[in-house]
Scaffold this active site. Structure first.
Site, PDB file in Angstrom:
ATOM      1  N   MET A  55       0.840  -1.204   0.000  1.00  0.00           N
ATOM      2  CA  MET A  55       0.000   0.000   0.000  1.00  0.00           C
ATOM      3  C   MET A  55       0.868   1.244   0.000  1.00  0.00           C
ATOM      4  SD  MET A  55      -2.139   1.274   3.337  1.00  0.00           S
ATOM      5  CE  MET A  55      -3.750   0.630   2.965  1.00  0.00           C
ATOM      6  N   ASP A 106      -0.134   5.644  -1.319  1.00  0.00           N
ATOM      7  CA  ASP A 106      -1.057   6.770  -1.107  1.00  0.00           C
ATOM      8  C   ASP A 106      -2.523   6.404  -0.851  1.00  0.00           C
ATOM      9  OD1 ASP A 106       1.255   7.580  -2.377  1.00  0.00           O
ATOM     10  OD2 ASP A 106       0.254   8.588  -4.021  1.00  0.00           O
ATOM     11  N   TRP A 131       6.247  -2.103  -4.008  1.00  0.00           N
ATOM     12  CA  TRP A 131       5.592  -1.334  -5.062  1.00  0.00           C
ATOM     13  C   TRP A 131       5.686  -2.098  -6.384  1.00  0.00           C
ATOM     14  CZ3 TRP A 131       6.309   1.221  -9.717  1.00  0.00           C
ATOM     15  CH2 TRP A 131       5.314   2.143 -10.045  1.00  0.00           C
ATOM     16  N   SER A 182      -2.582   7.479  -8.436  1.00  0.00           N
ATOM     17  CA  SER A 182      -3.429   8.168  -7.456  1.00  0.00           C
ATOM     18  C   SER A 182      -4.472   9.089  -8.085  1.00  0.00           C
ATOM     19  CB  SER A 182      -2.557   8.978  -6.505  1.00  0.00           C
ATOM     20  OG  SER A 182      -1.926   8.100  -5.610  1.00  0.00           O
ATOM     21  N   ASP A 234      -2.098  12.467 -10.370  1.00  0.00           N
ATOM     22  CA  ASP A 234      -2.727  12.617  -9.057  1.00  0.00           C
ATOM     23  C   ASP A 234      -3.805  13.709  -9.037  1.00  0.00           C
ATOM     24  OD1 ASP A 234      -0.691  10.787  -8.519  1.00  0.00           O
ATOM     25  OD2 ASP A 234       0.636  12.299  -7.650  1.00  0.00           O
ATOM     26  N   GLU A 245       3.947  16.027  -6.267  1.00  0.00           N
ATOM     27  CA  GLU A 245       2.976  14.935  -6.371  1.00  0.00           C
ATOM     28  C   GLU A 245       1.742  15.257  -5.519  1.00  0.00           C
ATOM     29  OE1 GLU A 245       5.384  10.966  -7.300  1.00  0.00           O
ATOM     30  OE2 GLU A 245       5.639  11.532  -5.221  1.00  0.00           O
ATOM     31  N   TRP A 254       8.997   6.834   0.551  1.00  0.00           N
ATOM     32  CA  TRP A 254       9.674   6.099  -0.510  1.00  0.00           C
ATOM     33  C   TRP A 254      11.097   5.751  -0.093  1.00  0.00           C
ATOM     34  CZ3 TRP A 254       6.718   3.799  -3.624  1.00  0.00           C
ATOM     35  CH2 TRP A 254       5.474   4.347  -3.953  1.00  0.00           C
TER      36      TRP A 254
HETATM   37  C1  FRU Z   1       3.063   9.387  -4.561  1.00  0.00           C
HETATM   38  C2  FRU Z   1       3.031   8.673  -5.909  1.00  0.00           C
HETATM   39  C3  FRU Z   1       2.049   9.364  -6.835  1.00  0.00           C
HETATM   40  C4  FRU Z   1       1.658   8.271  -7.783  1.00  0.00           C
HETATM   41  C5  FRU Z   1       1.671   7.054  -6.887  1.00  0.00           C
HETATM   42  C6  FRU Z   1       2.155   5.804  -7.565  1.00  0.00           C
HETATM   43  O1  FRU Z   1       3.517   8.600  -3.532  1.00  0.00           O
HETATM   44  O2  FRU Z   1       4.319   8.617  -6.464  1.00  0.00           O
HETATM   45  O3  FRU Z   1       2.570  10.504  -7.479  1.00  0.00           O
HETATM   46  O4  FRU Z   1       0.398   8.492  -8.348  1.00  0.00           O
HETATM   47  O5  FRU Z   1       2.537   7.351  -5.800  1.00  0.00           O
HETATM   48  O6  FRU Z   1       1.926   4.690  -6.775  1.00  0.00           O
END
Ligand code: FRU
Length: 477
Positions: free
Chosen positions: A35, A37, A61, A97, A150, A204, A287
């Site tokens: 998991m 965002d 991820w 997102s 996003d 983001e 991250w």
């Molecule tokens: C932020 C992000 C967003 C993107 C998503 C990918 O943490 O990098 O910009 O949509 O995570 O999982």
């Protein structure tokens, strides 16, 4: 934008996985898989819906789906089937997102579809009549951008608006604004805000909402250099305060400040609850951090829902969702002043796993200039663990953690706090998280923690003097 794979092997749930006590009880975490965002926060047909960036295939991820859970009260969560999975040419490399709105009684999602090996990002729409099964309607904002993602949408004065995280040609973070009469045909309305060179190469997950007559812009910059005690995380979540009306510019009145001061808070999203409160949930992660829980088949969790208000000075005030109080079972109450003598720590309770600890300190009665609340075995210095350390010499509160068994080296994050009067701390612990609310809304610090069973004793220590704890309460949640 593909991310490095942290762990190559996924341990299937058929194998006995280590039982760590880290899985949260009152926070949302994936039952298995990865998991990041929170996405699409909305209240719809009697339920709060929370979606999230989800990789069901492995606790790292990967190919992004939207995980989904709902709750009648923001306290107990029912996990639902995956809401969005890559399936169309536009989102074949990931459903990134996005946000949710109510469009003609229909739950409508707008999200970033990723294709061409992660190099093309477009905005797409999906709808649901029942809030469980979603139908994709395809691309609504196209283009050929690599960093354009996003979308956060809202309705205002007869029109739909969306802010999208983006990048300028010379690689500075930017927020683009679009408007639409019907949510499907969108017209660019220019750049809402842009980073000066010190504020990152990409922004983001923007969020834009009004609060107490002001307008708040939240962005998540990548690429800010740390500066003293500030901006210590790899990426930041922070906000600007200003004013804005449809058709006008966003006039910034207060510059970028961090929203949370711990190790793990990113890509938060807000929404308006039916009673008008502005609620916020973030990813309790960062991250490139370690996620040692992935040995148990899951990785990542979301923060507590938080209530946002704006002070007269234009500072965001962040408080835990008030409904959380209904989960409390009293474990300890020390109504009289507790004096902690200088030197060794006083062990207050053992087995703190899913709890809330509230402490009020009388600083004018305390001679110690350095005291701490620890979650450790016997000593944070010797055994590691986590501590909230109050340093009156530099007027800062530190959240420090050290879990060498999981390659988490000792590090701290901190926030400046006025330590002349009283100090109150409201600390939430849930398996492997710690969220520290300081002085009723003044600041919040959130970090993942990784205590083994013997590192769950709650201690108070004081140095160079004594400390007076005016009130101490512990609840299990
Ligand atoms: C932020 C992000 C967003 C993107 C998503 C990918 O943490 O990098 O910009 O949509 O995570 O999982």
């Amino acid at each position: 934008m593909l991310r490095p794979v942290l762990y190559a092997v996924f341990i299937s749930s058929a194998i006995a996985l280590p039982e760590t006590g880290w899985y949260p009880k009152y926070h949302i975490a994936p039952q298995h898989g990865w998991m990041n965002d929170p996405n699409g926060l909305i209240y719809f047909q009697g339920f709060y819906h929370v979606f999230w960036q989800y990789n069901p295939a492995a606790p790292q991820w990967g190919l992004m789906h939207w995980g989904h859970a709902r709750s009648p009260d923001l306290l107990t969560w029912e996990h639902l089937p995956i809401a969005l999975a890559p399936s169309l040419p536009g989102d074949i490399d990931g459903a990134f997102s996005g946000s949710a709105v109510l469009l003609n009684e229909t739950l409508t999602l707008i999200y970033t579809g990723v294709s061409e090996n992660g190099t093309r990002q477009v905005q797409m729409v999906a709808t649901s009549q029942d809030g469980v099964a979603f139908e994709k309607l395809g691309v609504v904002i196209g283009g050929n951008e690599t960093n354009f993602r996003d979308p956060k949408a809202w309705w205002q004065d007869g029109s739909w608006y969306v802010v999208i995280g983006a990048q300028t040609a010379d690689e500075r973070g930017q927020v683009s604004l679009y408007s639409s009469p019907d949510f499907f045909n969108w017209t660019p309305q220019g750049v809402l805000a842009q980073a000066d060179p010190s504020l990152g190469y990409m922004w983001e997950c923007p969020d834009f909402f009004s609060l107490e007559g002001k307008q708040v812009l939240v962005v998540n910059p990548q690429g800010i250099q740390s500066k003293g005690e500030d901006f210590q995380n790899l990426f930041q979540t922070g906000y600007f305060v200003g004013s804005w009306a449809p058709g006008g510019n966003f006039a910034v009145e207060r510059g970028f400040r961090e929203l949370d001061h711990g190790h793990d808070f990113y890509a938060s999203q807000t929404f308006e609850a039916p009673d008008g409160r502005r609620l916020e949930i973030g990813w309790l992660g960062m991250w490139e951090s370690q996620f040692p829980e992935n040995a148990s088949g899951w990785a990542g969790m979301l923060s507590l829902p938080r209530e946002l208000t704006l002070s007269d000075q234009g500072d965001l005030e962040v408080r835990p969702l008030r409904e959380i109080q209904s989960l409390r079972t009293e474990r300890l109450e020390v109504p009289q002043t507790l004096h902690i003598a200088p030197g060794g720590g006083v062990a207050i309770l053992q087995n703190i796993s899913h709890s809330e600890v509230a402490l009020d300190f009388k600083l004018h009665n305390s001679s110690s200039n350095s005291f701490a609340i620890q979650l450790t075995k016997e000593s944070f210095e010797r055994d590691g663990g986590a501590q909230v350390h109050v340093d009156r010499n530099c007027s800062r509160v530190f959240l420090e953690r050290h879990y060498p068994a999981y390659n988490i080296t000792r590090s701290s994050r901190s926030v400046a706090v006025n330590l002349t009067g009283n100090l109150s701390l409201d600390i939430f612990i849930d398996g492997s998280s710690m969220e520290v609310f300081v002085n009723d809304g003044q600041a919040v610090m959130s970090s993942r923690i990784y205590p083994d069973a013997e590192l769950r004793t709650f201690l108070i220590t004081a140095q160079n003097g004594s400390v007076a704890v005016d009130r101490l309460k512990v609840w299990d949640l």
